[in-house]
Design an enzyme around this catalytic site. Sequence first.
Site, PDB file in Angstrom:
ATOM      1  CB  SER A 166       1.362   1.018  -2.766  1.00  0.00           C
ATOM      2  OG  SER A 166       0.638   0.606  -1.639  1.00  0.00           O
ATOM      3  CE  LYS A 178       5.010  -7.910   3.760  1.00  0.00           C
ATOM      4  NZ  LYS A 178       4.180  -7.808   2.528  1.00  0.00           N
TER       5      LYS A 178
END
Length: 421
Positions: free
Chosen positions: A350, A105
């Site tokens: 994704s 992240k």
Amino acid sequence: MSDDSIFEHALQRLDEAAKHLNVDQDVIEKLKFPRETTKVRLMIRMDDGSRKSFVGWRCRYDDTRGPTKGGIRYHPDASSAEVETLAFWMTFKCAVMGLPYGGGKGAVQVNPRELSKAELERLSRAYIQAFARIIGPDRDIPAPDVYTNSMVMGWMADEYSQIVGQAEPAVITGKPIALGGSLGRGDATARGGYYLVRHLADELGLGQEMRVAVQGFGNAGQHIARLMVADGHRIVAVSDSHGAVASDAGLDVDKLIAAKDAGGSVVDTVGHDGHALLPAEELPGVGCDLFVPAALENMIDARNAPWLKAKVVLELANGPLTPEADQILAANGVVVLPDILANAGGVTVSYFEWVQNRHGYYWPLEEVHVRLRTIMEREGRAIWNISREKEIPMRTAAYVHALGRLAEAIEAHGTQAFFMS
Ligand code: NAD
């Protein structure tokens, strides 16, 4: 909630899952800490000629199952603990879906609304200049998150390609279609949640015509509202950061989306066709069958969880329920479809984008939808079965499912028992 407690809350999920699986202590030791978190200061030139700096992070939590994968968030409250917590969730989310990825992240502490478009582009390119050595198509693959979008991803992919001297679209996902994005990425998070609810509707006791309330009306919130209406369900309340609107007869979703597209709020539709203003904090108390948190973390807590009247909560947001809220809902018989499953449609498409970029061969929309539905239904069913067999909530079952896959990968490198025998 204090900064450290969000990460501690995340680790409680790991401890809980470990009680239901016989995993080696190596596995827990490895998953308790992020592998690496890098903090940088991004300095950019502002439109008025001044220089300004912003703090940015990238966390690669665990890469045992493959390159790390996870979005980049632009938010004034972003913090290191939040980035690490989100990266921990991504590790489990990718494992839940069986994707060949670890979890990562990133974030920048910024309010993007205070920047001009040109400043936002400079900041996004500066992020990639700072992290070009950390990310890569086989190392760490970012994507959009709160307050970042496909245009930001396009700038970032371009900056990375310029740095490495060749086109590298697979370094980042969620790009515009014209720059190698996948068809179907735009609504993938909501669509995945929608396929999940539809697949388990009978088991969840949801009828043909559901009343749905949606908290947060950005990418995830708008798409779930649109998909639900198209399937014959009613959106009875929605909220955004400015407030909430409700209508028992059903809100006009096109009108709500038009208000957001015009740069306004859902509350701008008050007065249209029965749309009534509702204090935003009262949204959880609205009578509905399905409650969809699609805003930020910890928005349902010990205070407002008892008001929730829904049969099912579909967590499109990451971490919208505190552990106390989870317990209250379980005691009240509300089934929670947890974030690491419910919103995993986004990372799944994704993954499809990354596969298509690497092959240079692009799939039609129908193929994306069929593949997404297949994975959502397969993993949703597996977790439902674990939940029934072990008599545990869906969240714990999802963590058990993911931990099983992570443990298999970590243990394949050898455990204490292997090295001591
Ligand atoms: P977004 O920025 O497009 O939308 C966020 C929405 O939340 C906005 O409408 C904002 O007004 C609203 N909001 C903010 N504070 C609020 C408050 N106090 N009350 C009510 N609404 C409030 O973001 P998004 O991409 O839709 O993401 C929403 C959530 O879904 C996040 O938790 C994100 O991590 C998660 N998620 C998104 C994706 C994706 O593909 N977009 C994938 C997985 C998870």
